[in-house]
Design a protein around this motif. Structure first.
Motif, mmCIF file in Angstrom:
data_model
loop_
_atom_site.group_PDB
_atom_site.id
_atom_site.type_symbol
_atom_site.label_atom_id
_atom_site.label_comp_id
_atom_site.label_asym_id
_atom_site.label_seq_id
_atom_site.Cartn_x
_atom_site.Cartn_y
_atom_site.Cartn_z
ATOM 1 N N GLY A 186 3.670 -3.157 6.224
ATOM 2 C CA GLY A 186 4.971 -2.660 5.802
ATOM 3 C C GLY A 186 5.477 -1.545 6.699
ATOM 4 N N VAL A 187 4.587 -0.623 7.073
ATOM 5 C CA VAL A 187 4.976 0.487 7.945
ATOM 6 C C VAL A 187 5.435 -0.038 9.297
ATOM 7 C CG1 VAL A 187 4.061 2.436 9.263
ATOM 8 C CG2 VAL A 187 3.562 2.246 6.822
ATOM 9 N N LEU A 188 4.690 -0.951 9.885
ATOM 10 C CA LEU A 188 5.054 -1.486 11.199
ATOM 11 C C LEU A 188 6.356 -2.277 11.130
ATOM 12 C CD1 LEU A 188 1.542 -2.646 12.498
ATOM 13 C CD2 LEU A 188 2.848 -0.634 13.212
ATOM 14 N N ARG A 189 6.533 -3.030 10.059
ATOM 15 C CA ARG A 189 7.745 -3.831 9.920
ATOM 16 C C ARG A 189 8.988 -2.938 9.839
ATOM 17 N NH1 ARG A 189 5.990 -6.526 6.186
ATOM 18 N NH2 ARG A 189 6.881 -5.451 4.387
ATOM 19 N N HIS A 190 8.907 -1.851 9.083
ATOM 20 C CA HIS A 190 10.049 -0.951 8.949
ATOM 21 C C HIS A 190 10.275 -0.139 10.224
ATOM 22 C CE1 HIS A 190 9.604 -1.882 4.660
ATOM 23 N NE2 HIS A 190 10.828 -1.377 4.491
ATOM 24 N N CYS A 191 9.182 0.293 10.861
ATOM 25 C CA CYS A 191 9.328 1.112 12.071
ATOM 26 C C CYS A 191 9.907 0.295 13.217
ATOM 27 C CB CYS A 191 7.982 1.706 12.473
ATOM 28 S SG CYS A 191 7.449 3.057 11.402
ATOM 29 N N LEU A 192 9.489 -0.937 13.354
ATOM 30 C CA LEU A 192 10.033 -1.776 14.425
ATOM 31 C C LEU A 192 11.518 -2.042 14.212
ATOM 32 C CD1 LEU A 192 7.109 -4.344 14.937
ATOM 33 C CD2 LEU A 192 7.771 -2.459 16.439
ATOM 34 N N ASP A 229 13.690 1.669 10.785
ATOM 35 C CA ASP A 229 13.817 2.243 9.442
ATOM 36 C C ASP A 229 12.592 3.106 9.159
ATOM 37 O OD1 ASP A 229 14.270 2.875 6.831
ATOM 38 O OD2 ASP A 229 13.923 0.847 6.050
ATOM 39 N N LEU A 230 12.793 4.412 9.034
ATOM 40 C CA LEU A 230 11.676 5.329 8.773
ATOM 41 C C LEU A 230 11.626 5.767 7.317
ATOM 42 C CD1 LEU A 230 11.905 7.599 11.946
ATOM 43 C CD2 LEU A 230 10.440 5.611 11.554
ATOM 44 N N SER A 231 12.352 5.071 6.463
ATOM 45 C CA SER A 231 12.382 5.459 5.045
ATOM 46 C C SER A 231 11.096 5.064 4.310
ATOM 47 C CB SER A 231 13.591 4.822 4.353
ATOM 48 O OG SER A 231 13.501 3.396 4.429
ATOM 49 N N PHE A 232 10.396 4.065 4.830
ATOM 50 C CA PHE A 232 9.152 3.621 4.177
ATOM 51 C C PHE A 232 8.004 4.511 4.646
ATOM 52 C CE2 PHE A 232 5.429 0.689 3.908
ATOM 53 C CZ PHE A 232 5.412 0.572 2.525
ATOM 54 N N ARG A 233 7.647 5.484 3.815
ATOM 55 C CA ARG A 233 6.600 6.442 4.174
ATOM 56 C C ARG A 233 5.617 6.552 3.009
ATOM 57 N NH1 ARG A 233 6.684 9.720 8.012
ATOM 58 N NH2 ARG A 233 5.788 11.403 6.776
ATOM 59 N N PRO A 234 4.674 5.636 2.933
ATOM 60 C CA PRO A 234 3.731 5.647 1.794
ATOM 61 C C PRO A 234 2.593 6.648 1.980
ATOM 62 C CG PRO A 234 3.226 3.805 3.218
ATOM 63 C CD PRO A 234 4.407 4.507 3.840
ATOM 64 N N LYS A 235 2.901 7.871 2.430
ATOM 65 C CA LYS A 235 1.835 8.831 2.705
ATOM 66 C C LYS A 235 1.099 9.243 1.438
ATOM 67 C CE LYS A 235 2.039 12.078 5.629
ATOM 68 N NZ LYS A 235 2.398 13.293 6.399
ATOM 69 N N ALA A 236 1.840 9.405 0.334
ATOM 70 C CA ALA A 236 1.183 9.782 -0.916
ATOM 71 C C ALA A 236 0.196 8.703 -1.350
ATOM 72 C CB ALA A 236 2.231 10.022 -2.004
ATOM 73 N N GLU A 237 0.592 7.452 -1.183
ATOM 74 C CA GLU A 237 -0.290 6.339 -1.550
ATOM 75 C C GLU A 237 -1.513 6.294 -0.636
ATOM 76 O OE1 GLU A 237 0.287 1.610 -2.725
ATOM 77 O OE2 GLU A 237 1.932 2.778 -1.861
ATOM 78 N N LEU A 238 -1.300 6.562 0.657
ATOM 79 C CA LEU A 238 -2.417 6.584 1.602
ATOM 80 C C LEU A 238 -3.373 7.738 1.294
ATOM 81 C CD1 LEU A 238 -0.389 5.804 4.852
ATOM 82 C CD2 LEU A 238 -2.119 4.321 3.818
ATOM 83 N N GLN A 239 -2.832 8.877 0.923
ATOM 84 C CA GLN A 239 -3.688 10.008 0.557
ATOM 85 C C GLN A 239 -4.516 9.688 -0.688
ATOM 86 O OE1 GLN A 239 -4.397 12.626 2.175
ATOM 87 N NE2 GLN A 239 -2.775 12.839 3.692
ATOM 88 N N SER A 240 -3.910 8.976 -1.632
ATOM 89 C CA SER A 240 -4.671 8.596 -2.832
ATOM 90 C C SER A 240 -5.797 7.630 -2.488
ATOM 91 C CB SER A 240 -3.736 7.971 -3.873
ATOM 92 O OG SER A 240 -3.252 6.711 -3.432
ATOM 93 N N LEU A 241 -5.561 6.784 -1.470
ATOM 94 C CA LEU A 241 -6.629 5.873 -1.036
ATOM 95 C C LEU A 241 -7.771 6.651 -0.385
ATOM 96 C CD1 LEU A 241 -4.546 2.892 0.426
ATOM 97 C CD2 LEU A 241 -5.806 2.975 -1.738
ATOM 98 N N LEU A 242 -7.440 7.705 0.364
ATOM 99 C CA LEU A 242 -8.489 8.555 0.929
ATOM 100 C C LEU A 242 -9.325 9.198 -0.172
ATOM 101 C CD1 LEU A 242 -6.730 10.391 3.910
ATOM 102 C CD2 LEU A 242 -8.480 8.616 4.042
ATOM 103 N N THR A 243 -8.651 9.660 -1.221
ATOM 104 C CA THR A 243 -9.378 10.243 -2.359
ATOM 105 C C THR A 243 -10.273 9.201 -3.018
ATOM 106 O OG1 THR A 243 -7.535 11.757 -2.746
ATOM 107 C CG2 THR A 243 -9.098 11.449 -4.543
#
Length: 487
Positions: free
Chosen positions: A333-339, A342-356
């Motif tokens: 999803g990140v690569l699809r939006h960045c290409l 579109d930089l609105s897709f920023r699932p950083k909170a979700e990624l941080q929860s995965l690290l936890t």
């Protein structure tokens, strides 16, 4: 007699060669006159009996062969080879009397034994097994030179961060050894990893405790002198434990060392340290040090349990794989939006929860699970750093007075961001042309950073250093994606 035996075989009485007349009564046909007792089946041929015994003995050795993880010079290898060779000789001695069915049975028995011998030899001489042994020797040499030998000579062991880092590199190389799904190779790799990781834990515990102001001076309390003596014994026991784990001790055993450490605990428990909090804490720290050593003394049978090294059905591995599947979805999803710009897709909170979530995965002191978790963490962090750099590049508004060196570093970072997107989406192998192109382009960016002259400006030096580290991390991530690591 031959006719009588055939009749008995089909459950019919022998009538002496006479046929019952069609006009005979039903009672006569249902209750024929008594005849001789039916003869039993002939006993099996002695050759078949002996071949069956050989096959049973080979089947009994099968589980030992299938889980043997040593080398050709190991005692168990020589024993298994000797017993299987003896079975082959027993098969060769069976006299088939030229009969085809006996020859076929002997051939099948010989093939079963030869298959076990071949499997035993293939695993003991497999290139991956030899690679595991070579890495284990490197680890033994390193630990012997830096820890065990100085302690035996009455000196001080050279335990520092450099030693711990060297051992960590060996651990990573061991986790990357391919086993092709073979149980003996998985077992050998797991046993080598568990011992090396245990040594790491022991040494890391020692480097942490070197920062403490221990031992305390003996005039502080009458019990301190005894605790100091125990502390000195613990230091010796630590080197003994490391020697045991690495196979460098020919005299000591885990049971003997466990007994010594337990006696130290009993001695500490008997000390009267009431009324003095500092001494109680000192004793507590020494007891914790002893407990840290004791937990590594249960490795005598480590690796015998298949569930420890065959991780396909491990709950922790399944949990990690579920996280990785989620990460893969987010990455796409990140690569699809960045290409698409579109930089609105920023699932950083979700990624941080995965690290936890990954931090909470139970590795059960299993180095392979630990490495699987580490790699999943790297995958998550790669997406986070990609998003952070993209955001920094978009929000960057350099002024006219920006230092040329600083501007040059940011140009390289912009190129690295584009390359990182390609690396994140790469799904090939090291032999692929696209891999070699990516590696070459990343190396060129490192060279471009080396050519940047910070002109003595500390901020420029820091920026270039961080950019170099970022580029190296992308290269390392590309290597990790293509090293074909397996559990």
């Amino acid at each position: 007699m031959a006719v009588r035996w055939l009749c008995s075989l089909f459950g019919k009485p022998f009538d002496g060669g006479k046929r019952m007349e069609p006009g005979g009564s039903a009672q006569q046909q249902q209750h024929p006159p008594p005849t001789e007792q039916q003869q039993p089946f002939p006993p099996p041929h002695p050759a078949l009996t002996r071949l069956s015994e050989v096959q049973r003995e080979a089947a009994a050795l099968g589980p030992q062969v299938s889980t043997f993880s040593g080398l050709q010079d190991d005692r168990d290898y020589r024993r298994l080879e000797r017993e299987l060779t003896q079975l082959l000789l027993d098969v060769d001695r069976v006299d088939t009397e030229g009969r085809a069915e006996l020859q076929g049975a002997r051939k099948r028995a010989a093939q079963e034994v030869e298959g076990l011998l071949r499997y035993l030899e293939e695993n003991a001489t497999h290139p991956s097994r030899l690679a595991i042994e070579q890495l284990s020797r490197e680890a033994r040499r390193l630990v012997d030179e830096r820890v065990v030998a100085p302690q035996r000579a009455g000196g001080v062991s050279e335990i520092d961060d450099e030693l711990v880092d060297d051992l960590q590199r060996l651990v990573l190389r061991l986790t990357q050894v391919k086993t092709e799904g073979r149980v003996p190779l998985r077992k050998a790799r797991y046993r080598a990893l568990t011992r090396l990781c245990a040594v790491q834990d022991v040494l890391e515990g020692r480097t942490r405790r070197q920062t403490l102001s221990l031992p305390l001076p003996g005039d502080t309390h009458r019990a301190v002198h005894q605790i100091n003596q125990v502390m000195a014994q613990v230091s010796v026991a630590r080197s003994q434990l490391v020697a045991l784990l690495m196979g460098l001790s020919g005299r000591d055993s885990c049971a003997h060392l466990s007994r010594l450490l337990t006696e130290m605990q009993v001695e500490l428990d008997a000390l009267d340290v009431s009324g003095n909090a500092a001494i109680r804490n000192y004793r507590k720290q020494v007891v914790e040090e002893i407990n840290g050593l004791l937990k590594h003394l249960d490795l005598e049978g480590e690796g015998d349990d298949t569930r420890r090294y065959d991780l396909a059905q491990n709950d922790s591995i399944r949990e990690i794989e579920a996280v990785r599947a989620h990460v893969s979805h987010l990455r796409e999803g990140v690569l699809r939006h960045c290409l698409g710009g579109d930089l609105s897709f920023r699932p950083k909170a979700e990624l941080q929860s995965l690290l936890t979530h990954l931090d909470q995965v139970d590795t059960a002191r299993n180095p392979c699970i630990r490495e699987a978790r580490r790699r999943a963490v790297v995958e998550v962090q790669a997406i986070i750093t990609f998003l952070d750099l993209r955001e920094a590049l978009v929000s960057r508004h350099p002024g006219p007075d920006e230092h040329p060196s600083h501007r040059a570093v940011w140009r390289v970072l912009a190129s690295l961001s584009d390359l990182q997107a390609q690396v994140l989406g790469f799904d090939g192998k090291r032999a692929d042309k696209s891999y070699m192109v990516l590696e070459e382009l990343l190396t060129k960016q490192l060279l471009a950073l080396d050519a940047v002259d910070p002109q003595g400006d500390p901020a420029n030096k820091t920026a270039r250093k961080q950019a170099v580290k970022f580029a190296q991390n992308i290269l390392n991530y590309l290597d990790m994606k293509t090293d074909e690591w397996e559990y």
